[in-house]
Design a protein around this motif. Sequence first.
Motif, PDB file in Angstrom:
ATOM      1  N   ASN A 294       7.821  -5.642   2.107  1.00  0.00           N
ATOM      2  CA  ASN A 294       8.212  -4.231   2.078  1.00  0.00           C
ATOM      3  C   ASN A 294       7.282  -3.433   2.988  1.00  0.00           C
ATOM      4  O   ASN A 294       6.525  -3.997   3.763  1.00  0.00           O
ATOM      5  CB  ASN A 294       8.207  -3.693   0.641  1.00  0.00           C
ATOM      6  CG  ASN A 294       6.873  -3.874  -0.045  1.00  0.00           C
ATOM      7  OD1 ASN A 294       5.846  -4.028   0.593  1.00  0.00           O
ATOM      8  ND2 ASN A 294       6.883  -3.867  -1.365  1.00  0.00           N
ATOM      9  N   LYS A 295       7.327  -2.122   2.898  1.00  0.00           N
ATOM     10  CA  LYS A 295       6.536  -1.262   3.780  1.00  0.00           C
ATOM     11  C   LYS A 295       5.041  -1.403   3.559  1.00  0.00           C
ATOM     12  O   LYS A 295       4.249  -1.060   4.437  1.00  0.00           O
ATOM     13  CB  LYS A 295       6.930   0.200   3.562  1.00  0.00           C
ATOM     14  CG  LYS A 295       8.321   0.530   4.031  1.00  0.00           C
ATOM     15  CD  LYS A 295       8.637   1.978   3.762  1.00  0.00           C
ATOM     16  CE  LYS A 295      10.022   2.327   4.234  1.00  0.00           C
ATOM     17  NZ  LYS A 295      10.350   3.729   3.963  1.00  0.00           N
ATOM     18  N   LEU A 296       4.640  -1.901   2.404  1.00  0.00           N
ATOM     19  CA  LEU A 296       3.220  -2.029   2.109  1.00  0.00           C
ATOM     20  C   LEU A 296       2.593  -3.253   2.766  1.00  0.00           C
ATOM     21  O   LEU A 296       1.369  -3.357   2.847  1.00  0.00           O
ATOM     22  CB  LEU A 296       3.005  -2.122   0.595  1.00  0.00           C
ATOM     23  CG  LEU A 296       3.399  -0.899  -0.222  1.00  0.00           C
ATOM     24  CD1 LEU A 296       3.204  -1.181  -1.695  1.00  0.00           C
ATOM     25  CD2 LEU A 296       2.595   0.300   0.199  1.00  0.00           C
ATOM     26  N   GLN A 297       3.417  -4.183   3.251  1.00  0.00           N
ATOM     27  CA  GLN A 297       2.891  -5.415   3.827  1.00  0.00           C
ATOM     28  C   GLN A 297       1.973  -5.139   5.018  1.00  0.00           C
ATOM     29  O   GLN A 297       0.884  -5.698   5.117  1.00  0.00           O
ATOM     30  CB  GLN A 297       4.026  -6.341   4.250  1.00  0.00           C
ATOM     31  CG  GLN A 297       3.556  -7.697   4.722  1.00  0.00           C
ATOM     32  CD  GLN A 297       4.690  -8.576   5.182  1.00  0.00           C
ATOM     33  OE1 GLN A 297       5.581  -8.112   5.868  1.00  0.00           O
ATOM     34  NE2 GLN A 297       4.654  -9.828   4.793  1.00  0.00           N
ATOM     35  N   ALA A 298       2.386  -4.266   5.913  1.00  0.00           N
ATOM     36  CA  ALA A 298       1.569  -3.961   7.090  1.00  0.00           C
ATOM     37  C   ALA A 298       0.269  -3.265   6.690  1.00  0.00           C
ATOM     38  O   ALA A 298      -0.790  -3.537   7.268  1.00  0.00           O
ATOM     39  CB  ALA A 298       2.356  -3.088   8.061  1.00  0.00           C
ATOM     40  N   LYS A 299       0.323  -2.387   5.688  1.00  0.00           N
ATOM     41  CA  LYS A 299      -0.884  -1.697   5.232  1.00  0.00           C
ATOM     42  C   LYS A 299      -1.871  -2.678   4.602  1.00  0.00           C
ATOM     43  O   LYS A 299      -3.082  -2.568   4.790  1.00  0.00           O
ATOM     44  CB  LYS A 299      -0.516  -0.619   4.224  1.00  0.00           C
ATOM     45  CG  LYS A 299       0.238   0.537   4.836  1.00  0.00           C
ATOM     46  CD  LYS A 299       0.592   1.566   3.787  1.00  0.00           C
ATOM     47  CE  LYS A 299       1.419   2.679   4.396  1.00  0.00           C
ATOM     48  NZ  LYS A 299       1.851   3.656   3.400  1.00  0.00           N
ATOM     49  N   MET A 300      -1.338  -3.624   3.833  1.00  0.00           N
ATOM     50  CA  MET A 300      -2.204  -4.606   3.194  1.00  0.00           C
ATOM     51  C   MET A 300      -2.806  -5.557   4.231  1.00  0.00           C
ATOM     52  O   MET A 300      -3.970  -5.939   4.129  1.00  0.00           O
ATOM     53  CB  MET A 300      -1.415  -5.413   2.164  1.00  0.00           C
ATOM     54  CG  MET A 300      -1.011  -4.645   0.950  1.00  0.00           C
ATOM     55  SD  MET A 300      -0.012  -5.668  -0.115  1.00  0.00           S
ATOM     56  CE  MET A 300       0.443  -4.500  -1.384  1.00  0.00           C
ATOM     57  N   LEU A 301      -2.022  -5.917   5.233  1.00  0.00           N
ATOM     58  CA  LEU A 301      -2.487  -6.866   6.242  1.00  0.00           C
ATOM     59  C   LEU A 301      -3.562  -6.266   7.146  1.00  0.00           C
ATOM     60  O   LEU A 301      -4.395  -6.997   7.684  1.00  0.00           O
ATOM     61  CB  LEU A 301      -1.309  -7.361   7.075  1.00  0.00           C
ATOM     62  CG  LEU A 301      -1.423  -8.731   7.695  1.00  0.00           C
ATOM     63  CD1 LEU A 301      -1.731  -9.771   6.644  1.00  0.00           C
ATOM     64  CD2 LEU A 301      -0.158  -9.096   8.421  1.00  0.00           C
ATOM     65  N   LYS A 302      -3.575  -4.936   7.289  1.00  0.00           N
ATOM     66  CA  LYS A 302      -4.621  -4.277   8.078  1.00  0.00           C
ATOM     67  C   LYS A 302      -5.994  -4.433   7.429  1.00  0.00           C
ATOM     68  O   LYS A 302      -7.016  -4.358   8.113  1.00  0.00           O
ATOM     69  CB  LYS A 302      -4.310  -2.792   8.245  1.00  0.00           C
ATOM     70  CG  LYS A 302      -3.272  -2.503   9.276  1.00  0.00           C
ATOM     71  CD  LYS A 302      -3.078  -1.020   9.418  1.00  0.00           C
ATOM     72  CE  LYS A 302      -1.967  -0.718  10.409  1.00  0.00           C
ATOM     73  NZ  LYS A 302      -1.714   0.717  10.511  1.00  0.00           N
ATOM     74  N   ASN A 303      -6.017  -4.638   6.130  1.00  0.00           N
ATOM     75  CA  ASN A 303      -7.275  -4.763   5.402  1.00  0.00           C
ATOM     76  C   ASN A 303      -7.826  -6.182   5.405  1.00  0.00           C
ATOM     77  O   ASN A 303      -8.805  -6.461   4.722  1.00  0.00           O
ATOM     78  CB  ASN A 303      -7.101  -4.284   3.962  1.00  0.00           C
ATOM     79  CG  ASN A 303      -6.778  -2.811   3.895  1.00  0.00           C
ATOM     80  OD1 ASN A 303      -7.179  -2.055   4.764  1.00  0.00           O
ATOM     81  ND2 ASN A 303      -6.045  -2.412   2.875  1.00  0.00           N
ATOM     82  N   LEU A 304      -7.192  -7.083   6.150  1.00  0.00           N
ATOM     83  CA  LEU A 304      -7.646  -8.458   6.245  1.00  0.00           C
ATOM     84  C   LEU A 304      -8.370  -8.686   7.564  1.00  0.00           C
ATOM     85  O   LEU A 304      -7.871  -8.316   8.621  1.00  0.00           O
ATOM     86  CB  LEU A 304      -6.452  -9.414   6.147  1.00  0.00           C
ATOM     87  CG  LEU A 304      -6.754 -10.901   6.317  1.00  0.00           C
ATOM     88  CD1 LEU A 304      -7.542 -11.422   5.130  1.00  0.00           C
ATOM     89  CD2 LEU A 304      -5.468 -11.681   6.497  1.00  0.00           C
ATOM     90  N   SER A 305      -9.559  -9.255   7.484  1.00  0.00           N
ATOM     91  CA  SER A 305     -10.277  -9.633   8.701  1.00  0.00           C
ATOM     92  C   SER A 305     -10.728 -11.075   8.577  1.00  0.00           C
ATOM     93  O   SER A 305     -11.192 -11.496   7.518  1.00  0.00           O
ATOM     94  CB  SER A 305     -11.471  -8.708   8.943  1.00  0.00           C
ATOM     95  OG  SER A 305     -12.424  -8.885   7.942  1.00  0.00           O
ATOM     96  N   VAL A 306     -10.541 -11.829   9.657  1.00  0.00           N
ATOM     97  CA  VAL A 306     -10.862 -13.253   9.658  1.00  0.00           C
ATOM     98  C   VAL A 306     -11.852 -13.535  10.779  1.00  0.00           C
ATOM     99  O   VAL A 306     -11.628 -13.136  11.923  1.00  0.00           O
ATOM    100  CB  VAL A 306      -9.593 -14.108   9.851  1.00  0.00           C
ATOM    101  CG1 VAL A 306      -9.914 -15.576   9.753  1.00  0.00           C
ATOM    102  CG2 VAL A 306      -8.527 -13.740   8.828  1.00  0.00           C
ATOM    103  N   THR A 307     -12.945 -14.203  10.455  1.00  0.00           N
ATOM    104  CA  THR A 307     -13.919 -14.605  11.466  1.00  0.00           C
ATOM    105  C   THR A 307     -14.033 -16.114  11.476  1.00  0.00           C
ATOM    106  O   THR A 307     -13.965 -16.763  10.435  1.00  0.00           O
ATOM    107  CB  THR A 307     -15.311 -14.000  11.180  1.00  0.00           C
ATOM    108  OG1 THR A 307     -15.751 -14.435   9.900  1.00  0.00           O
ATOM    109  CG2 THR A 307     -15.276 -12.498  11.238  1.00  0.00           C
ATOM    110  N   GLU A 308     -14.182 -16.647  12.667  1.00  0.00           N
ATOM    111  CA  GLU A 308     -14.280 -18.093  12.806  1.00  0.00           C
ATOM    112  C   GLU A 308     -15.732 -18.445  12.854  1.00  0.00           C
ATOM    113  O   GLU A 308     -16.310 -19.272  12.456  1.00  0.00           O
ATOM    114  CB  GLU A 308     -13.584 -18.550  14.071  1.00  0.00           C
ATOM    115  CG  GLU A 308     -12.110 -18.260  14.000  1.00  0.00           C
ATOM    116  CD  GLU A 308     -11.349 -18.774  15.198  1.00  0.00           C
ATOM    117  OE1 GLU A 308     -11.782 -19.741  15.821  1.00  0.00           O
ATOM    118  OE2 GLU A 308     -10.319 -18.183  15.512  1.00  0.00           O
TER     119      GLU A 308
END
Length: 113
Positions: A99-113
């Motif tokens: 839904n519309k919240l998916q993009a907002k939630m995904l912005k709060n994810l950060s991945v470091t290698e």
Amino acid sequence: MIHTIDAKDKTVGRVATEAAKFLIGKNTTTFKRNAAPSVSVKIINAAAARIHPKKEGKLFHSYSGYFGGLKKETLISLATRRGYSEVFKRAVKGMLPKNKLQAKMLKNLSVTE
């Protein structure tokens, strides 16, 4: 609130479910389905995660909309081309609500290698 998940010696799916749980807000007492929580999730050591040999051949599809525009890519080639952070982002995105919240939630994810 910031949650840090160490992906070293864990499978991609296990880390992704844990991250999705935090991003959706299921672990809080103030959980609401219609609001994205103000939570940030950081996944560290993404390149050290375990990938099961059965999942190495997993296909990711993208379609351009034109005839013959279907492109297929394996998980290993995606990891070498875009990095393991893209593998984790796609895994978490598949576990978030569509839904519309998916993009907002995904912005709060950060991945470091």
